[in-house]
Design a protein around this motif. Structure first.
Motif, PDB file in Angstrom:
ATOM      1  N   CYS A 820       0.826  -1.209   0.000  1.00  0.00           N
ATOM      2  CA  CYS A 820       0.000   0.000   0.000  1.00  0.00           C
ATOM      3  C   CYS A 820       0.859   1.257   0.000  1.00  0.00           C
ATOM      4  O   CYS A 820       0.389   2.340  -0.373  1.00  0.00           O
ATOM      5  N   PHE A 821       2.117   1.116   0.430  1.00  0.00           N
ATOM      6  CA  PHE A 821       3.014   2.259   0.532  1.00  0.00           C
ATOM      7  C   PHE A 821       3.986   2.345  -0.647  1.00  0.00           C
ATOM      8  O   PHE A 821       4.246   3.425  -1.158  1.00  0.00           O
ATOM      9  N   LEU A 822       4.538   1.220  -1.046  1.00  0.00           N
ATOM     10  CA  LEU A 822       5.453   1.208  -2.184  1.00  0.00           C
ATOM     11  C   LEU A 822       5.604  -0.212  -2.687  1.00  0.00           C
ATOM     12  O   LEU A 822       5.408  -1.178  -1.941  1.00  0.00           O
ATOM     13  N   THR A 823       5.927  -0.333  -3.958  1.00  0.00           N
ATOM     14  CA  THR A 823       6.174  -1.647  -4.556  1.00  0.00           C
ATOM     15  C   THR A 823       7.574  -1.747  -5.139  1.00  0.00           C
ATOM     16  O   THR A 823       8.032  -2.840  -5.458  1.00  0.00           O
ATOM     17  N   VAL A 824       8.258  -0.603  -5.293  1.00  0.00           N
ATOM     18  CA  VAL A 824       9.631  -0.608  -5.781  1.00  0.00           C
ATOM     19  C   VAL A 824      10.552  -1.020  -4.639  1.00  0.00           C
ATOM     20  O   VAL A 824      10.450  -0.497  -3.524  1.00  0.00           O
ATOM     21  N   PHE A 825      11.450  -1.937  -4.884  1.00  0.00           N
ATOM     22  CA  PHE A 825      12.312  -2.477  -3.835  1.00  0.00           C
ATOM     23  C   PHE A 825      13.148  -1.380  -3.181  1.00  0.00           C
ATOM     24  O   PHE A 825      13.916  -0.676  -3.836  1.00  0.00           O
ATOM     25  N   ASN A 826      12.965  -1.227  -1.875  1.00  0.00           N
ATOM     26  CA  ASN A 826      13.770  -0.299  -1.074  1.00  0.00           C
ATOM     27  C   ASN A 826      13.899  -0.906   0.325  1.00  0.00           C
ATOM     28  O   ASN A 826      12.972  -0.810   1.134  1.00  0.00           O
ATOM     29  N   PRO A 827      15.017  -1.566   0.617  1.00  0.00           N
ATOM     30  CA  PRO A 827      15.137  -2.326   1.867  1.00  0.00           C
ATOM     31  C   PRO A 827      14.994  -1.476   3.115  1.00  0.00           C
ATOM     32  O   PRO A 827      14.488  -1.957   4.131  1.00  0.00           O
ATOM     33  N   PHE A 828      15.400  -0.222   3.078  1.00  0.00           N
ATOM     34  CA  PHE A 828      15.373   0.601   4.277  1.00  0.00           C
ATOM     35  C   PHE A 828      13.957   1.098   4.591  1.00  0.00           C
ATOM     36  O   PHE A 828      13.522   1.043   5.743  1.00  0.00           O
ATOM     37  N   ILE A 829      13.241   1.561   3.569  1.00  0.00           N
ATOM     38  CA  ILE A 829      11.862   1.999   3.803  1.00  0.00           C
ATOM     39  C   ILE A 829      10.989   0.799   4.159  1.00  0.00           C
ATOM     40  O   ILE A 829      10.180   0.856   5.091  1.00  0.00           O
ATOM     41  N   MET A 830      11.166  -0.305   3.435  1.00  0.00           N
ATOM     42  CA  MET A 830      10.380  -1.507   3.740  1.00  0.00           C
ATOM     43  C   MET A 830      10.682  -2.004   5.158  1.00  0.00           C
ATOM     44  O   MET A 830       9.778  -2.389   5.906  1.00  0.00           O
ATOM     45  N   GLY A 831      11.954  -1.997   5.514  1.00  0.00           N
ATOM     46  CA  GLY A 831      12.322  -2.423   6.866  1.00  0.00           C
ATOM     47  C   GLY A 831      11.768  -1.502   7.931  1.00  0.00           C
ATOM     48  O   GLY A 831      11.328  -1.954   8.994  1.00  0.00           O
ATOM     49  N   GLY A 832      11.761  -0.190   7.645  1.00  0.00           N
ATOM     50  CA  GLY A 832      11.193   0.762   8.594  1.00  0.00           C
ATOM     51  C   GLY A 832       9.702   0.550   8.790  1.00  0.00           C
ATOM     52  O   GLY A 832       9.192   0.605   9.922  1.00  0.00           O
TER      53      GLY A 832
END
Length: 934
Positions: A820-832
């Motif tokens: 719902c927030f993003l689908t492009v791989f970004n380990p730091f935002i996803m981890g946060g």
């Protein structure tokens, strides 16, 4: 010591205890200063082409379809006719960066790299790319730069696609692989027009690295059993066939190109990786071309494997040669004739080589000396930082024995006894590896003892503070100063100076001073309070010993139950079922029958969650919609009840209604997003805007509402659940409403549990204002029953943590939860976002605990001190359970448990400040829109 000072000191002490585990168990295994080991014999290949299919499982490549056809006909043909194949066994964590480091550098990832992410090297390390003459790489911007950064000179060239292409919502992630294949062809075609580049390409010891991320991305987005994932394997197979044809044509079919096809890690059926499931740790390895052994028929000895994969894969007639992932770096080095990477711990897999015994023996000898060089550097480093009379060398591999090994191996090679030389080198490698481990863990017992001493001292001090400050033990001292303070201070000062001198003589690192000196002031503080022990002993006859012993036994049993729950989540269910007995054991059911029934039902409802699967579940938005509806129903019920009208102004009512609309909107956005992604229409911009605005507003919207107890709690809950719904994919969305139900009941039950004298009535409980100044004259002393309250809090915190998952297992994270927030791989935002999802149940429990402290007229420091003791006892328990032997999963799990408990303690201390702000502060917006805190 005032509360702020105590909080800061406690935070500092726990940070030290937390960091200590990294110095004891997570130190870098890398050493520098070794000499590269060259082999004088000419290599079989002039160049190497490395294909890494990111996220490819061994069974997905090797296993035929139901109708018997293979997904990768070209690779299958290589296995049957031209090359050697096997399974590459990876280590935990099965992630992209550590997998590629093991493949290309030959060692298992330096754990200090965890904090550096995917793009930066915390320490420089050698690799096959660095040792090569030239390396050209194509692929992901998250993987390629780290090998270029550590390379000497300018001979590692990278070509990466934009990070935005790594989109989990992409209609076809295989375009990442197509991009690589197309770029290689463009590059080779352009080289024909560039004499300088053409000359470099035809030099020896060159490497071409093709990183193929499409399979991994499709696996995360659609699962490994999906058509997208399986079709991507076919696309990669066809691309590899085309690349081989292109390279052979470009180099004139000179027969000097070696090819290696493998994967960095596999993937679970539910589309994640990071742990030790066979689907994650078993990856394919296929090698062919110059210098590689051609396909061999299987024999009874060559197929001695405990699994049934050969028959399932239809490859039982072809010799299978398994390797450890780090061995591949040694294999690639020997094929093109470059030194094995200096930090490699891989062993050359000789069965993959098609060359003379002399060549194999020379390469094994170089491999053995390369690992022995690491051992010698490690030994010298430890010898330099240890007093000579305290230094204990590794007896199996002393200097004389090293010389004997090297001389004997060289003599055997010169005499042509190559097989014996290979066996001797293999023995030398195993002993050098054991020696490396010995020196790597040389200071572990010393540091561990210092940390335990500090731990026990700190816990003892907190207990003394509780007894002295909050348990009515402040009597006029008679013999409080039997131990003169100045004398004790001088003794501990001398101890501190001696420890410092000892560390200085050993040239110890700075952190050693912290771990070894911390126990000195801690134990000094404990000894200073010797009189408190005397007071406690004197007061024993007046204490209710039976009740004290009962609490001691119950808390001890409870702590053990929590420790076991880290290994078996079902123990939390047993604990919740046991908690249902509390109203009946304490007699509360006679005074509060309806609440006792609610307590039992809410405990049983929450007890179902630890029994549900953590991983391997398919997304189901119906649960999320159900959770939203349940939250709305409970909110309406409260708002229209008599309690909901107490002190509720029109402005607050509008805010609550707005928050409930937001809950419904978030449930819709979640369902809409997943529907759009299933239809491969991408993430709608409107949904993304709503998601991020909800996340941001959740931090301050509760501060706009009334600070009345249940009004503020309801506002906090609605804001948190909105975000939790957006981060949910299935049944876990029901967890916060179920947890909140139990927390609201607990608040009321604790009010009923108070003594009738001076206790607030139920009506007064609803009128409590978090923002009111607490009358210090009404703050009561701690009672034995407060031990139960503190234990309940710790238990509920563990429930909040493990109720729907286990962060100790990396592969419990489903990337779909952040779509719902993003689908492009970004380990730091996803981890946060993942961490915030984990913290939301924490905050619900923390706010409840804050309410219990206010409603029971207890200082915020008092109960928290007992909580600190209980959590520290758990942490100390896990410190003793830390392993440095056994499987990599056992070692990693034992360390992660300690890290989790210590992190939890530090987080609780920080969250206590955050929840105090969330509950008691209010933003007032005046007529001129000037905002201030009340």
């Amino acid at each position: 010591m005032n509360m702020i000072t105590f909080f800061l000191v406690g935070l500092l002490v726990h940070v030290v205890f937390f960091i200590s585990i990294f110095d004891i168990y997570f130190t870098s295994p890398l050493v520098h200063g070794m000499t590269p080991q060259h082999v004088s014999l000419p290599p079989p290949a002039k160049r190497l082409v490395l294909f890494v299919a990111d996220g490819l499982r061994a069974d997905s490549l090797f296993k035929p379809d139901i109708n018997g056809t293979t997904r990768a006909p070209y690779i299958r043909n290589i296995i049957q006719n031209r090359g050697t194949w096997g399974v590459s066994h990876t280590r935990v964590p099965t992630e992209s960066r550590p997998g590629h480091v093991a493949l290309i550098a030959g060692f298992y990832e330096d754990v200090s790299a965890v904090a550096k992410g995917w793009k930066e090297n915390p320490v420089e390390f050698d690799s096959v790319f660095n040792e090569s003459r030239h390396t050209w790489c194509w692929g992901s911007p998250d993987i390629l730069p780290m090998f270029a950064k550590g390379a000497t000179g300018d001979h590692v060239h990278t070509y990466t696609y934009p990070a935005t292409m790594e989109d989990f919502a992409s209609t076809d992630a295989s375009k990442l692989d197509t991009w690589v294949f197309d770029e290689v062809k463009v590059f080779l075609n352009s080289a024909k027009q560039n004499e300088t580049l053409l000359s470099k390409l035809h030099e020896e010891q060159n490497v071409f690295f093709l990183h193929l991320l499409g399979i991994d991305t499709n696996g995360h987005a659609h699962r490994p059993m999906s058509t997208e994932y399986l079709d991507n394997i076919g696309l990669v197979d066809a691309g590899v066939a085309e690349m081989v044809s292109v390279f052979e044509e470009f180099f004139g079919n000179d027969g000097k190109t070696a090819y290696v096809f493998t994967a960095d890690h596999g993937m679970t059926n539910w589309g994640s990786h990071g742990a030790s499931h066979p689907s994650e740790t078993l990856t394919p390895l296929v090698a062919w071309g110059a210098g590689v052994q051609t396909a061999q028929k299987a024999t009874s000895t060559s197929q001695n494997y405990d699994d049934d994969f050969l028959k399932e894969w239809g490859l039982e007639t072809y010799r299978r040669v398994d390797v450890n992932q780090a061995d591949i770096a040694a294999l690639m080095s020997s094929l093109i004739g470059v030194p094995v990477p200096l930090n490699s711990v891989g062993v050359l897999p000789l069965q993959y080589l098609n060359n003379s015994q002399h060549f194999k023996a020379e390469n094994m000898y170089a491999n053995a000396i390369q690992i022995l060089e690491q051992f010698k550097v490690k030994m010298e480093q430890k010898k330099e930082t240890t007093l000579s009379f305290l230094f204990t060398p590794y007896q199996i591999l002393t200097d004389s024995k090293q010389m004997d090994f090297m001389r004997h191996a060289r003599e055997l090679i010169q005499k042509g006894q190559f097989k014996d030389a290979i066996n001797l080198c293999d023995l030398l490698i195993s002993q050098a590896m054991e020696g490396l481990s010995y020196y790597h863990t040389y200071d572990r017992f010393f540091l561990g003892s210092s940390v335990v001493l500090g731990f026990v001292g700190w816990t003892s001090y907190v207990v003394l503070v509780i007894l002295k400050t909050h348990a009515s033990l402040r009597k006029p001292p008679i013999s409080r100063d039997k131990m003169p303070g100045r004398s004790v201070g001088k003794v501990f000062l001398c101890i501190g100076l001696l420890v410092t001198l000892f560390l200085l003589l050993q040239a110890s690192p700075f952190t050693y001073y912290i771990y070894c000196l911390l126990p000195v002031p801690v134990w000094y503080s404990v000894i200073k309070e010797f009189g408190t022990f005397v007071d406690l002993i004197r007061s024993i006859p007046s204490l209710p010993l039976s009740k004290c012993c009962g609490y001691f036994v119950l808390v001890t049993f409870g702590i053990e139950l929590l420790v076991v729950s880290f290994f078996y989540r079902a123990m939390l269910t047993l604990g919740l079922i046991t908690l249902t007995l509390w109203p009946f054991v304490s007699g509360l059911h006679r005074r509060a029958k309806s609440r006792s029934v609610s307590w039992v039902l809410s405990c049983l409802c929450l007890a179902a969650f630890p029994l549900l699967p953590v991983v391997g579940r398919e997304p189901n938005t119906n649960y999320v919609l159900c959770a939203g509806a349940l939250t709305l129903f409970n909110s309406f019920s409260y708002l229209w009840s008599s309690h909901g009208h107490v002190g509720l102004h029109k402005r607050d009512r509008r805010l609550f209604i707005g928050q409930m609309i937001q809950v419904a909107l978030c449930a819709y956005v979640l369902a809409s997003t997943h529907s759009s992604l299933q239809l491969k229409q991408g993430l709608p911009l409107f949904n993304q805007l709503i998601s991020w605005s909800t996340l941001v507003s959740s931090f301050f919207v509760p501060l706009l509402t009334s600070t009345r107890l249940f009004h503020r709690l309801l506002s906090i809950l609605l804001s948190l659940i909105c975000v939790y719904l957006l981060l949910s994919t299935g049944y876990e969305a029901l967890f916060p409403p179920a947890l909140s139900w139990l927390m609201f009941v607990w608040i009321n039950m604790e009010q009923d549990a108070m003594d009738t004298q001076g206790a607030s009535s139920t009506t007064e409980l609803h009128r409590i204002d978090f923002a009111e100044t607490i009358d210090l004259t009404k703050i009561r002393q701690l009672k034995l029953d407060d031990i139960r309250r503190s234990y309940f809090f710790v238990f509920f915190i563990i429930i909040a943590f493990f109720g729907t998952g286990n962060i100790a297992s990396i592969n419990s994270f489903d990337p779909a939860s952040v779509y719902c927030f993003l689908t492009v791989f970004n380990p730091f935002i996803m981890g946060g976002l993942l961490m915030w999802k984990v913290l939301i149940p924490f905050i619900i429990v923390m706010c409840t605990f804050e309410t219990v402290q206010v409603s029971t007229r207890l200082s915020s420091r008092s109960l928290f001190l007992i909580v600190l003791v209980i959590s520290d006892l758990m942490a100390l328990h896990f410190f003793f359970l830390v392993k440095d032997h056994g499987s990599w999963l056992d070692i990693g799990t034992s360390i992660s448990h300690y890290v989790i408990v210590m992190s939890m303690t530090i987080f609780l201390m920080l969250l206590s400040v955050m929840t105090h702000i969330l509950t008691s502060k209010r933003i007032l917006i005046g007529r001129r829109l000037k905002m201030h805190f009340k």
